[in-house]
Design a protein around this motif. Structure first.
Motif, PDB file in Angstrom:
ATOM      1  N   CYS A   1       0.815  -1.224   0.000  1.00 19.56           N
ATOM      2  CA  CYS A   1       0.000   0.000   0.000  1.00 19.56           C
ATOM      3  C   CYS A   1       0.846   1.271   0.000  1.00 19.56           C
ATOM      4  CB  CYS A   1      -0.934  -0.003   1.210  1.00 19.56           C
ATOM      5  SG  CYS A   1      -2.108  -1.367   1.214  1.00 19.56           S
ATOM      6  N   GLN A   2       2.178   1.100  -0.081  1.00 22.42           N
ATOM      7  CA  GLN A   2       3.109   2.229  -0.105  1.00 22.42           C
ATOM      8  C   GLN A   2       2.889   3.182   1.073  1.00 22.42           C
ATOM      9  OE1 GLN A   2       3.172   4.093  -3.978  1.00 22.42           O
ATOM     10  NE2 GLN A   2       3.687   2.181  -5.024  1.00 22.42           N
ATOM     11  N   LEU A   3       2.760   2.596   2.260  1.00 26.96           N
ATOM     12  CA  LEU A   3       2.611   3.378   3.480  1.00 26.96           C
ATOM     13  C   LEU A   3       3.932   3.379   4.244  1.00 26.96           C
ATOM     14  CD1 LEU A   3      -0.859   2.010   4.676  1.00 26.96           C
ATOM     15  CD2 LEU A   3      -0.413   4.251   3.659  1.00 26.96           C
ATOM     16  N   ASP A   4       4.282   4.536   4.803  1.00 25.43           N
ATOM     17  CA  ASP A   4       5.538   4.658   5.542  1.00 25.43           C
ATOM     18  C   ASP A   4       5.451   3.949   6.887  1.00 25.43           C
ATOM     19  OD1 ASP A   4       6.755   6.160   3.572  1.00 25.43           O
ATOM     20  OD2 ASP A   4       6.038   8.069   4.408  1.00 25.43           O
ATOM     21  N   LEU A   5       6.596   3.463   7.348  1.00 23.39           N
ATOM     22  CA  LEU A   5       6.679   2.876   8.680  1.00 23.39           C
ATOM     23  C   LEU A   5       6.692   3.984   9.731  1.00 23.39           C
ATOM     24  CD1 LEU A   5       9.372   0.235   7.834  1.00 23.39           C
ATOM     25  CD2 LEU A   5       7.203  -0.330   8.893  1.00 23.39           C
ATOM     26  N   ASN A   6       6.064   3.712  10.861  1.00 23.92           N
ATOM     27  CA  ASN A   6       5.961   4.692  11.943  1.00 23.92           C
ATOM     28  C   ASN A   6       6.531   4.082  13.219  1.00 23.92           C
ATOM     29  OD1 ASN A   6       5.248   6.540  13.882  1.00 23.92           O
ATOM     30  ND2 ASN A   6       3.039   6.324  13.621  1.00 23.92           N
ATOM     31  N   GLU A   7       7.626   4.648  13.700  1.00 27.81           N
ATOM     32  CA  GLU A   7       8.276   4.131  14.915  1.00 27.81           C
ATOM     33  C   GLU A   7       7.325   4.088  16.100  1.00 27.81           C
ATOM     34  OE1 GLU A   7      11.902   2.716  16.490  1.00 27.81           O
ATOM     35  OE2 GLU A   7      12.266   4.255  14.979  1.00 27.81           O
ATOM     36  N   ASN A   8       6.406   5.063  16.172  1.00 25.96           N
ATOM     37  CA  ASN A   8       5.485   5.144  17.311  1.00 25.96           C
ATOM     38  C   ASN A   8       4.456   4.013  17.316  1.00 25.96           C
ATOM     39  OD1 ASN A   8       6.687   7.518  18.254  1.00 25.96           O
ATOM     40  ND2 ASN A   8       5.405   8.794  16.934  1.00 25.96           N
ATOM     41  N   ALA A   9       4.288   3.343  16.177  1.00 25.05           N
ATOM     42  CA  ALA A   9       3.314   2.243  16.104  1.00 25.05           C
ATOM     43  C   ALA A   9       3.905   0.931  16.607  1.00 25.05           C
ATOM     44  CB  ALA A   9       2.830   2.073  14.661  1.00 25.05           C
ATOM     45  N   LEU A  10       5.212   0.943  16.884  1.00 24.33           N
ATOM     46  CA  LEU A  10       5.939  -0.281  17.212  1.00 24.33           C
ATOM     47  C   LEU A  10       6.121  -0.426  18.726  1.00 24.33           C
ATOM     48  CD1 LEU A  10       7.373  -2.551  15.543  1.00 24.33           C
ATOM     49  CD2 LEU A  10       9.463  -1.188  15.734  1.00 24.33           C
ATOM     50  N   SER A  11       5.874  -1.627  19.242  1.00 26.96           N
ATOM     51  CA  SER A  11       6.108  -1.902  20.661  1.00 26.96           C
ATOM     52  C   SER A  11       6.452  -3.381  20.809  1.00 26.96           C
ATOM     53  CB  SER A  11       4.870  -1.564  21.497  1.00 26.96           C
ATOM     54  OG  SER A  11       3.768  -2.368  21.102  1.00 26.96           O
ATOM     55  N   PHE A  12       6.940  -3.759  21.999  1.00 30.58           N
ATOM     56  CA  PHE A  12       7.239  -5.170  22.209  1.00 30.58           C
ATOM     57  C   PHE A  12       7.084  -5.539  23.679  1.00 30.58           C
ATOM     58  CE2 PHE A  12      11.304  -3.096  22.901  1.00 30.58           C
ATOM     59  CZ  PHE A  12      11.904  -3.816  23.931  1.00 30.58           C
ATOM     60  N   ALA A  13       6.882  -6.836  23.888  1.00 28.24           N
ATOM     61  CA  ALA A  13       6.769  -7.376  25.244  1.00 28.24           C
ATOM     62  C   ALA A  13       7.511  -8.703  25.265  1.00 28.24           C
ATOM     63  CB  ALA A  13       5.301  -7.577  25.614  1.00 28.24           C
ATOM     64  N   HIS A  14       7.816  -9.185  26.464  1.00 31.68           N
ATOM     65  CA  HIS A  14       8.533 -10.456  26.578  1.00 31.68           C
ATOM     66  C   HIS A  14       7.948 -11.270  27.726  1.00 31.68           C
ATOM     67  CE1 HIS A  14      11.829 -13.275  27.582  1.00 31.68           C
ATOM     68  NE2 HIS A  14      12.021 -13.266  26.283  1.00 31.68           N
ATOM     69  N   ALA A  15       7.597 -12.519  27.428  1.00 30.32           N
ATOM     70  CA  ALA A  15       7.060 -13.421  28.454  1.00 30.32           C
ATOM     71  C   ALA A  15       7.230 -14.856  27.983  1.00 30.32           C
ATOM     72  CB  ALA A  15       5.579 -13.125  28.711  1.00 30.32           C
ATOM     73  N   ASN A  16       7.472 -15.758  28.935  1.00 29.40           N
ATOM     74  CA  ASN A  16       7.581 -17.195  28.634  1.00 29.40           C
ATOM     75  C   ASN A  16       8.571 -17.489  27.500  1.00 29.40           C
ATOM     76  OD1 ASN A  16       5.526 -17.736  30.572  1.00 29.40           O
ATOM     77  ND2 ASN A  16       3.981 -17.186  29.045  1.00 29.40           N
ATOM     78  N   ASN A  17       9.729 -16.840  27.561  1.00 30.68           N
ATOM     79  CA  ASN A  17      10.787 -17.037  26.551  1.00 30.68           C
ATOM     80  C   ASN A  17      10.359 -16.627  25.141  1.00 30.68           C
ATOM     81  OD1 ASN A  17      12.516 -18.004  28.493  1.00 30.68           O
ATOM     82  ND2 ASN A  17      12.177 -20.149  28.002  1.00 30.68           N
ATOM     83  N   THR A  18       9.342 -15.776  25.058  1.00 31.46           N
ATOM     84  CA  THR A  18       8.838 -15.339  23.754  1.00 31.46           C
ATOM     85  C   THR A  18       8.829 -13.821  23.676  1.00 31.46           C
ATOM     86  OG1 THR A  18       7.419 -17.301  23.572  1.00 31.46           O
ATOM     87  CG2 THR A  18       6.874 -15.426  22.161  1.00 31.46           C
ATOM     88  N   LEU A  19       9.435 -13.290  22.617  1.00 31.25           N
ATOM     89  CA  LEU A  19       9.376 -11.852  22.350  1.00 31.25           C
ATOM     90  C   LEU A  19       8.183 -11.599  21.431  1.00 31.25           C
ATOM     91  CD1 LEU A  19      10.978  -9.141  22.780  1.00 31.25           C
ATOM     92  CD2 LEU A  19      11.920  -9.544  20.487  1.00 31.25           C
ATOM     93  N   ILE A  20       7.307 -10.701  21.846  1.00 28.21           N
ATOM     94  CA  ILE A  20       6.111 -10.376  21.050  1.00 28.21           C
ATOM     95  C   ILE A  20       6.248  -8.944  20.553  1.00 28.21           C
ATOM     96  CG2 ILE A  20       3.602 -10.178  21.049  1.00 28.21           C
ATOM     97  CD1 ILE A  20       3.628 -12.129  23.470  1.00 28.21           C
ATOM     98  N   VAL A  21       6.359  -8.793  19.236  1.00 29.89           N
ATOM     99  CA  VAL A  21       6.505  -7.476  18.615  1.00 29.89           C
ATOM    100  C   VAL A  21       5.175  -7.088  17.986  1.00 29.89           C
ATOM    101  CG1 VAL A  21       7.728  -6.125  16.869  1.00 29.89           C
ATOM    102  CG2 VAL A  21       8.948  -7.887  18.170  1.00 29.89           C
ATOM    103  N   THR A  22       4.706  -5.898  18.307  1.00 30.08           N
ATOM    104  CA  THR A  22       3.394  -5.437  17.832  1.00 30.08           C
ATOM    105  C   THR A  22       3.544  -4.135  17.056  1.00 30.08           C
ATOM    106  OG1 THR A  22       2.289  -6.468  19.742  1.00 30.08           O
ATOM    107  CG2 THR A  22       1.072  -4.747  18.564  1.00 30.08           C
ATOM    108  N   TYR A  23       2.875  -4.069  15.915  1.00 26.99           N
ATOM    109  CA  TYR A  23       2.839  -2.835  15.122  1.00 26.99           C
ATOM    110  C   TYR A  23       1.371  -2.493  14.901  1.00 26.99           C
ATOM    111  CZ  TYR A  23       4.039   0.607  11.512  1.00 26.99           C
ATOM    112  OH  TYR A  23       4.189   1.783  10.789  1.00 26.99           O
ATOM    113  N   GLN A  24       0.941  -1.366  15.446  1.00 24.63           N
ATOM    114  CA  GLN A  24      -0.457  -0.956  15.317  1.00 24.63           C
ATOM    115  C   GLN A  24      -0.784  -0.651  13.851  1.00 24.63           C
ATOM    116  OE1 GLN A  24      -2.806  -1.030  17.739  1.00 24.63           O
ATOM    117  NE2 GLN A  24      -1.193  -1.908  19.047  1.00 24.63           N
TER     118      GLN A  24
END
Length: 203
Positions: free
Chosen positions: A148-171
């Motif tokens: 869709c030719q949309l720019d990446l936004n650093e503010n949309a990115l977050s992460f969490a860590h639990a049970n030996n798993t890194l979960i990366v989320t982009y809104q």
């Protein structure tokens, strides 16, 4: 391919829809010969699987490339030497979206949350996971934004860590949410066949 063009190509593709095992499975055939297959939860309409394949120069279909969902399990009876298997303790990288976000899970990462950094590289249009202990590094793109030719936004990115798993989320940006709503309306208008019936193509 900008956002309206991508939506139009989805609408123009030949589509087949079947309801099977509580999933709505949609197959797309695009004018350039590429194929896309998606699977949605029949009740929540959340995307569970998206994969792609295309023909080689000789006209043979290649392997399906998984974009969303877990890679398929090895088929019983296939030749696969035990010593060639990946170690079960190696990090595994899979994408599993929610309705509001793109989400990736990297399993077998035992380090504390403080070790990780997740950043956006706008020039290369990718996200980068790093660890301060130099034990893990991963660059990955978000094909939905590229299409869709949309720019990446650093503010949309977050992460969490639990049970030996890194979960990366982009809104998901509002443009993607609108596109997905429009696509769901399009898919609901398809004639859906049930498991065991002959699959029916779009009118």
């Amino acid at each position: 391919m900008a956002l309206p063009s991508w939506l139009e190509s989805l609408k123009a593709a030949q589509k087949t829809c079947i309801l099977q095992d509580g999933r709505r499975k949609v197959h797309y055939l695009f004018s350039d010969g590429k194929e896309m297959a998606e699977e949605y939860d029949a009740k929540s309409h959340e995307l569970l699987v998206r994969k792609w394949r295309q023909k080689s120069a000789l006209g043979a279909y290649g392997q399906w490339q998984i974009e969303v969902g877990d890679p398929p399990l090895p088929v019983a009876g296939t030749i696969q030497s035990d010593f060639l298997k990946e170690s079960s303790s190696n990090p595994t990288f899979t994408r599993k979206d929610t309705k509001s976000s793109f989400q990736w899970r990297i399993r077998n990462l035992p380090y504390a949350k403080e070790v990780y950094s997740v950043t956006v590289d706008k020039k290369d249009r990718c996200c980068i996971i790093r660890t301060t202990n130099k034990k893990y590094y991963k660059k990955f793109s978000i094909p939905d934004l590229d299409r869709c030719q949309l720019d990446l936004n650093e503010n949309a990115l977050s992460f969490a860590h639990a049970n030996n798993t890194l979960i990366v989320t982009y809104q998901k940006p509002k443009e993607i949410l609108s596109l997905e709503e429009e696509l769901q309306r399009e898919l609901k208008s398809l004639k859906t066949t049930n498991e065991g019936d002959v699959e029916c193509k779009t009118q």
